[in-house]
Design an enzyme around this catalytic site. Structure first.
Site, PDB file in Angstrom:
ATOM      1  N   LYS A  59      31.639  -8.843  89.371  1.00 15.99           N
ATOM      2  CA  LYS A  59      30.531  -9.642  89.899  1.00 15.99           C
ATOM      3  C   LYS A  59      30.669 -11.109  89.505  1.00 15.99           C
ATOM      4  O   LYS A  59      29.973 -11.963  90.025  1.00 15.99           O
ATOM      5  CB  LYS A  59      29.196  -9.062  89.457  1.00 15.99           C
ATOM      6  CG  LYS A  59      28.877  -9.252  87.992  1.00 15.99           C
ATOM      7  CD  LYS A  59      27.430  -8.875  87.725  1.00 15.99           C
ATOM      8  CE  LYS A  59      27.114  -9.114  86.259  1.00 15.99           C
ATOM      9  NZ  LYS A  59      25.869  -8.584  85.816  1.00 15.99           N
ATOM     10  N   ARG A  60      31.569 -11.396  88.583  1.00 14.78           N
ATOM     11  CA  ARG A  60      31.804 -12.805  88.225  1.00 14.78           C
ATOM     12  C   ARG A  60      32.401 -13.554  89.402  1.00 14.78           C
ATOM     13  O   ARG A  60      32.287 -14.749  89.516  1.00 14.78           O
ATOM     14  CB  ARG A  60      32.743 -12.935  87.041  1.00 14.78           C
ATOM     15  CG  ARG A  60      32.431 -12.029  85.913  1.00 14.78           C
ATOM     16  CD  ARG A  60      32.191 -12.759  84.580  1.00 14.78           C
ATOM     17  NE  ARG A  60      31.477 -11.887  83.662  1.00 14.78           N
ATOM     18  CZ  ARG A  60      30.154 -11.779  83.592  1.00 14.78           C
ATOM     19  NH1 ARG A  60      29.372 -12.519  84.366  1.00 14.78           N
ATOM     20  NH2 ARG A  60      29.578 -10.946  82.754  1.00 14.78           N
TER      21      ARG A  60
END
Ligand code: GLU
Length: 505
Positions: free
Chosen positions: A254-255
């Protein structure tokens, strides 16, 4: 084949991840292909990170995918309870069985001792970190420590020599030297089980015939196989699915990418295209066919067609598939219904009314004001994002740290957003309104002004908000690894003022 029973065991510790849908899909296909059962078990043994809200989101997100489960905490079944936090007693009884058999032992290592051991094995380049110092205590020594009220964990006695060999249904034969494997903790000092113990006990008691899960669990499998052995149970078949990878070839994170199922739902992807897209991640149909309905896949499913190496989560491919479904599967007369289901419904539109009520002169201005709620690509410009006042780097740092701050506050809603924006202005020593808010308007709305931003974020939702931050960072060129590591350092000490670069303009 005995009755096929498969399961997924998501942990409710974050947003419903596309990886969960992907693994659920292959379990579902496998179960349906063999007229078996697909079970949902909530693995909430991590008391500090599990939340009921996340659990409910797992149900909501999976229901959107259409992959209905036959048994689970919310639908019941004969093998419940299906939520691990309600099974603590079962795990404790099973640990006692292992202690009685001498297959597990109590370990009184303190935090400090464990740290020392970790440092030592890192120095020696050993894979295992625990030196087994409590493995051979006499019953008297144990009794003494218990009398003194010292806390303990229970560990599995892993063989000291030899190999663990098992045949994975996808990867083939896997051989792991036992010497590389730690004496795994089974029961924590608070009486709660670890993932390994709970997972194996439940798979056995729930009659699971095949464990189909992500590749990241393959290194845990030898411990699980040993547990089956010491309990005297027959292990299920294991099939480890290839990992989902981001564009950078690393595990989808999700980064860098939107990973929440809700992001795709809210951005207007079709449920059936999502499923087709996910099936391509792990599987190749004969003739490299790319568009196929789920029932065809269920009928023709063959685990030999599952890939071995990681699968790229390629959004452009997803867009293409989605369009194929739009064109070929949704007749024109049904299209409006689907759009209504998505966002053009009373529920969603009502939320916008307080934002627009006093801000439009004519209805014609409604869309002008609210367009950003419905589009996926904000028309970014450098000038817009930097307001001509800060450099690209500074703009990217502000956006990245906004994400981090909201994560720290555990709040991507209205309040967290407002707080984060004020904190960021303060940390960087820049004007909140003229620098931070302008940047946030440009990032989320694509214009210097619009409806109240904090309320808009609440409606836009965490996943789309986060995605827009990432998109804007990417538009500005992305933060290089070196700069990111400097930013991380500065962030940890919240010493960010030196990172602000103003343009000369
Ligand atoms: N709780 C694990 C997870 O979050 C389950 C892994 C497994 O399927 O064994 O994915």
């Amino acid at each position: 084949m005995e009755q096929v029973r498969v399961r997924i065991g998501p942990s409710p510790t974050g947003d419903p991840h596309v990886g969960t849908a992907y693994i659920a899909l292959f379990n579902y296909i496998f179960a349906k292909h063999h007229q078996g059962k697909f079970i949902l078990r909530i693995e909430d043994t991590d008391q500090s990170r599990s939340k009921l809200e996340y659990e409910e989101n797992i149900y909501k997100a999976l229901r959107w995918t259409g992959l209905e489960w036959d048994e689970g905490p919310d639908v019941g079944g004969d093998y419940g309870p299906y939520r691990q936090s309600e099974r603590t007693k079962i795990y404790q009884e099973h640990v006692q069985m292992l202690l009685d058999k001498g297959a597990a032992y109590k370990c009184f290592a303190t935090k400090e001792e464990l740290m020392e051991m970790r440092e030592m094995s890192a120095k020696l380049g050993k894979r295992s970190a625990y030196d087994r110092r409590y493995r051979n205590m006499t019953p008297e020594e144990i009794a003494e420590k218990e009398k003194a009220g010292l806390p303990c964990t229970v560990r599995l006695k892993v063989p000291l020599t030899g190999d663990c060999v098992f045949d994975d249904g996808i990867k083939g034969r896997i051989t792991t030297p036992w010497a590389d494997i730690d004496d795994q903790i089974l029961l924590k000092s608070d009486g709660f089980p670890t993932y390994h113990l709970a997972n194996v006990v439940d798979d056995q008691l729930m009659g699971i015939s095949h464990v189909i899960r992500g590749d990241e669990w393959i290194s845990s499998t030898p411990k699980h196989i040993l547990l089956y052995e010491v309990f005297g149970w027959k292990p299920p078949e294991f099939l480890h699915m290839p990992l989902l990878l981001g564009r950078d070839g690393k595990k989808l994170s999700k980064r860098k990418n939107p990973t929440s199922i809700f992001y795709y739902r809210d951005s207007g992807y079709l449920q059936e295209a999502f499923i087709n897209f996910l099936s391509l991640m792990g599987y190749s149909m004969p003739g490299d066919k790319e568009i196929y309905p789920l029932d065809e896949l269920i009928r023709e499913f063959d685990p030999k067609r599952i890939g071995i190496s990681g699968a790229f989560f390629d959004i452009q491919k997803f867009d293409w598939i989605n369009q194929q479904y739009l064109i070929n599967n949704i007749p024109e007369e049904k299209l409006w219904d689907r759009l209504k289901e998505w966002s053009f419904n009373d529920d969603f539109m009502q939320k916008l009314m307080p934002l627009v009520h006093t801000r439009i002169k004519t209805f014609g201005e409604f869309m002008e004001l609210c367009e950003f709620f419905f589009i996926n690509h904000i028309p970014y410009t450098e000038e817009g994002l930097t307001s001509g006042k800060i450099t690209n780097d500074t703009a990217m740092y502000l956006l990245q740290t906004m994400i981090w701050r909201m994560e720290e506050l555990e709040d991507f809603g209205r309040k967290g957003f407002e707080q984060a924006s004020r904190d960021i202005a303060e940390y960087f020593g820049v004007n909140h309104k003229k620098i931070v808010m302008r940047l946030l308007f440009a990032t989320l709305i694509g214009k210097p002004t619009g409806p109240p931003l904090f309320d808009s974020v609440e409606i836009l939702g965490k996943d789309r908000t986060r995605a827009r931050f990432l998109q804007a960072i990417e538009f500005l060129g992305g933060i290089s690894n070196k700069k990111l590591s400097n930013l991380t350092k500065a962030w940890n000490s919240k010493e960010l003022k030196d990172l602000v670069e103003k343009t000369t303009g």
